[in-house]
Each structure stands twice: as structure tokens, then as C-alpha cells.
Design an enzyme around this catalytic site. Structure first.
Site, PDB file in Angstrom:
ATOM      1  N   ARG A  78     -16.633 -22.171 -25.313  1.00 36.49           N
ATOM      2  CA  ARG A  78     -15.833 -20.957 -25.157  1.00 36.49           C
ATOM      3  C   ARG A  78     -16.639 -19.998 -24.289  1.00 36.49           C
ATOM      4  O   ARG A  78     -17.763 -20.244 -23.943  1.00 36.49           O
ATOM      5  CB  ARG A  78     -15.437 -20.356 -26.509  1.00 36.49           C
ATOM      6  N   GLY A  79     -15.954 -18.942 -23.885  1.00 39.20           N
ATOM      7  CA  GLY A  79     -16.555 -18.012 -22.923  1.00 39.20           C
ATOM      8  C   GLY A  79     -15.915 -18.255 -21.569  1.00 39.20           C
ATOM      9  O   GLY A  79     -15.889 -19.403 -21.099  1.00 39.20           O
ATOM     10  N   ASP A 122     -12.682 -11.369 -19.759  1.00 32.90           N
ATOM     11  CA  ASP A 122     -11.979 -12.629 -19.564  1.00 32.90           C
ATOM     12  C   ASP A 122     -11.050 -12.550 -18.366  1.00 32.90           C
ATOM     13  O   ASP A 122     -10.825 -13.556 -17.694  1.00 32.90           O
ATOM     14  CB  ASP A 122     -11.223 -13.002 -20.844  1.00 32.90           C
TER      15      ASP A 122
HETATM   16  C1  LIG Z   1     -19.052 -14.239 -20.440  1.00 31.04           C
HETATM   17  S1  LIG Z   1     -17.393 -14.159 -20.811  1.00 31.04           S
HETATM   18  C2  LIG Z   1     -17.373 -14.267 -22.515  1.00 31.04           C
HETATM   19  C3  LIG Z   1     -16.087 -13.727 -23.062  1.00 31.04           C
HETATM   20  O1  LIG Z   1     -15.345 -14.803 -23.628  1.00 31.04           O
HETATM   21  C4  LIG Z   1     -15.207 -14.519 -25.000  1.00 31.04           C
HETATM   22  O2  LIG Z   1     -14.007 -15.010 -25.534  1.00 31.04           O
HETATM   23  P1  LIG Z   1     -14.015 -16.435 -26.327  1.00 31.04           P
HETATM   24  O3  LIG Z   1     -15.265 -16.489 -27.156  1.00 31.04           O
HETATM   25  O4  LIG Z   1     -12.741 -16.388 -27.139  1.00 31.04           O
HETATM   26  O5  LIG Z   1     -13.973 -17.483 -25.238  1.00 31.04           O
HETATM   27  C5  LIG Z   1     -15.244 -13.009 -25.083  1.00 31.04           C
HETATM   28  O6  LIG Z   1     -14.039 -12.431 -24.648  1.00 31.04           O
HETATM   29  C6  LIG Z   1     -16.373 -12.732 -24.144  1.00 31.04           C
HETATM   30  O7  LIG Z   1     -16.459 -11.433 -23.666  1.00 31.04           O
END
Ligand SMILES: CSC[C@H]1O[C@H](OP(=O)(O)O)[C@H](O)[C@@H]1O
Length: 360
Positions: A51-52, A242
Site C-alpha cells: 500500500r502507499g 494519493d
Molecule cells: C507516500 S503515499 C502514502 C499514502 O498512501 C496511504 O494510503 P494507503 O495506506 O491506504 O495506501 C496514505 O494515504 C498515505 O499518505
């Protein structure tokens, strides 16, 4: 070159699988798993094995590359292209909010419409492009970290939400990359880590990453952020993104908007740390960003444990929110600390400026 002793996403040396660090198992277990097809990688993205925003984009690119390798024995070039088009669609749809999925898939999809004299040469081109996207991410994040470091005062107490480290990218991270650079620069910083319900990326991932780098931090519940600001214990807020609209409205982990409002109320700088590639100049405002809604069980059963409310409880689980540009002090990017609007023309100029810097 990845500098971290762990890597969230990489292509196996035999090109037969994408190797992902299963982030659902951290911090208790550091488990790498192999994914052997586009559909397996799409499932891994949906289930948040990886994720990220940047990391899922790179994973999608490698997912198409692995699919191109897997289908090589399909001795029908048109059928091969069609299968790869479907792989692109599947991966692009795996999560709706982060723009990285769509631009990575679009970059690779372009190759499918070009002329190649064999399936093998098309597969090699896809591998090369996916690997380039991965190495670009490392270089961009390193530039972001160096630029963002200038924002960090000595002995700063920084408030951070979710996880934006090397786990959310290929290396360095975005907001956490800036924090890491500030630590390396000897600024003696401390990080307030919001646990980030419901998936607890802060509690499980950010604490783990900061401990790996010996960066002082304190874990808090998300709802303590306002109190810490009121007590004047927060000097700076740094979060990721995002998807950023051209007017600067930003989609980020749920809770970002709340933090931004509180920061404005308490006159605390609030920065979005993001690569230019997470800015979507094709949309005018945050109204056009789709917010992913995830399953009720993420809230009803935190970490898969027992129910915290009855099974029949009505649940609403938006994974992101939109912070209006007016609440954002600035955007830390690989070419500088910027202000919107980010039109297509401005973005193209900025990307060209960065590319010229990296060549010279
Ligand atoms: C470096 S971008 C990371 C960004 O993504 C995360 O969401 P998720 O863990 O659901 O993929 C979160 O919004 C972070 O800021």
C-alpha cells in the site's frame, strides 16, 4: 539503489514474480511473498499487502511485466497484446484513489500499441519501463527529502498521519523521507505518530520504520492530535498524498482534513509531501476525486480481532478524505516547495525542470 534494509516492492530476478513485503504482517513479522500474475498482484494491492500511492503504482508496473513474462508461450501476438491490455485494466482498477496506479499503467499501456518484432521484445520493453518507474521513484523521493529538510526546524515536533515511508514507496518515502533526512541532518526531531485507524498504518508501519532508523517518536491515537496542537506540542505537520487536483485540493488518508483544519486553527504549518507524479492536472478540484470505501470489517474487527461492535452495526469506512488547498501551507516536491494551481502546462514544465537537473 535502495538504501533501506527492507524493500516493499521489487521484481524477482527471474522475472517470474513480484516480491512484496507483506505489510499486513508488520511489525511482528517481516514476510516477503511472491506474486506470479497480474491478477495476484491486483489482489495484493486490493488487500493492502502492498500500500502507499507510489508503491502500488510500482507494484502494478511489475505486475504487468510479470504477466508479460508468464504469457510468453502464448504464440499469438495479437492475443498476447489483448491479454496484457486486460492485465492493465485489472491493475488500474485495483484501488481508485491514488493516481499512481493510472499513470503507471498508462505509461506501460503505451508500449502495447507500438511495433515489436516479437513477444519477447515487447516483454523486454515492459520489464525495462517498469524497472525505470521503480528507480525513478527512489531518485524523486531522495530529492523530495533534501528539499523538504529545509522546512524542519531544529528540535521540531512533527505530526504525521498514516505511513509515507519506504514502505509506501520503493525507498526513502515522501513525508517520512523528509523526516528521515532531517534526522540524518542532526536536527534532533521527534515525531508524533498518529495510529491511523482503521488499518493502523501509523501504529504498525510508521513506528516500525522510525525504530529502524532510530528516530524518536511517540504513538498517539488520531483524536489526540488536536490536544497536542492546543498544548503547543506540534511545530509542523507533514503528510503524504494519493492524488492532488490542479487547484491543490488533496486526497490523502482519512483524517488528513481534520488534521489540516486543526493546524490552521492553531497556526501550525501543514505541508503535503508528494512527487509531481501524484498531481493529477486533468482534474480541476477535489470534487472529482473518487474516495475509496473499504469493507466494514476493517472497523468492526481491528487487526482481524474480535468484534468491537455487533456484526449488524451499520458502518461507513472511507479510506481517504479531501483537504481543500486553502488549508495547505505548501507542496513539498522533487523540484521545490510549490503552490497551486498545477495546470498541465505548469506540471509539464516542472517535470522537464526536474529531468534536466537529473541529467546534468
Ligand atoms: C507516500 S503515499 C502514502 C499514502 O498512501 C496511504 O494510503 P494507503 O495506506 O491506504 O495506501 C496514505 O494515504 C498515505 O499518505
Amino acid at each position: 539503489m535502495v538504501t533501506n534494509p527492507y524493500c516493499s516492492v521489487q521484481l524477482a530476478e527471474d522475472h517470474k514474480s513480484v516480491v512484496l513485503l507483506d505489510q499486513r504482517r508488520l511489525p511482528n513479522l517481516k514476510e516477503y511473498r511472491n506474486f506470479y500474475s497480474a491478477s495476484e498482484v491486483a489482489e495484493a494491492i486490493r488487500e493492502m499487502v502492498v500500500r502507499g500511492a507510489p508503491a502500488i503504482g510500482v507494484a502494478a508496473g511489475f505486475g504487468i511485466a510479470v504477466e508479460a513474462h508468464r504469457l510468453l508461450n502464448l504464440r499469438d501476438f495479437e492475443g498476447y497484446r489483448k491479454e496484457l491490455e486486460m492485465a492493465c485494466d485489472l491493475l488500474e482498477r485495483s484501488r481508485p484513489t491514488a493516481v499512481n496506479l493510472s499513470w503507471v499503467v498508462q505509461r506501460i499501456r503505451k508500449l502495447l500499441s507500438q511495433e515489436y518484432n516479437s513477444q519477447e521484445s515487447l516483454e523486454r520493453a515492459i520489464m525495462k519501463e517498469a524497472s525505470l518507474i521503480s528507480s525513478e521513484d527512489v531518485a524523486v523521493n531522495y530529492s523530495i527529502a533534501k528539499i523538504g529538510n529545509q522546512l524542519i526546524p531544529h528540535r521540531a515536533n512533527i505530526l504525521h498521519l498514516c505511513n509515507t515511508g519506504a514502505l509506501a514507496t520503493v525507498d526513502w518515502g515522501t513525508a517520512l523521507g523528509v523526516i528521515r533526512m532531517g534526522h540524518i541532518a542532526g536536527k534532533e526531531i521527534h515525531v508524533w505518530v498518529c495510529e491511523t485507524r482503521p488499518r493502523l498504518q501509523g501504529a504498525k508501519l510508521t513506528t516500525w520504520e522510525l525504530q529502524q532508523q532510530n528516530i524518536p517518536m511517540t504513538l498517539i491515537v488520531d483524536s489526540a492530535a488536536g490536544y497536542l496542537m492546543q498544548m503547543k506540542k506540534v511545530d509542523l505537520c507533514l503528510v503524504g498524498a494519493d492524488r492532488v487536483a490542479s487547484n491543490g485540493d488533496t486526497a490523502n488518508k482519512i483524517g488528513t482534513y481534520t488534521m489540516a483544519c486543526l493546524a490552521r486553527l492553531h497556526h501550525i504549518p501543514f505541508y503535503i509531501v508528494t512527487p509531481l507524479s501524484s498531481i493529477d492536472a486533468n482534474i480541476i478540484s477535489g470534487d472529482e476525486i473518487q474516495i475509496e470505501e473499504r469493507l466494514s470489517d476493517e472497523i468492526l474487527r481491528p487487526s482481524g480481532e474480535s468484534l468491537v461492535a455487533s456484526e449488524t452495526t451499520s458502518v461507513y469506512n472511507p479510506a481517504f478524505d479531501i483537504t481543500p488547498a486553502c488549508f495547505i501551507s505548501g507542496f513539498v516536491t522533487e523540484v521545490g516547495i510549490l503552490q497551486p494551481p498545477f495546470t498541465l502546462q505548469v506540471l509539464a514544465r516542472l517535470k522537464k525542470e526536474y529531468a534536466s537537473r537529473t541529467i546534468t
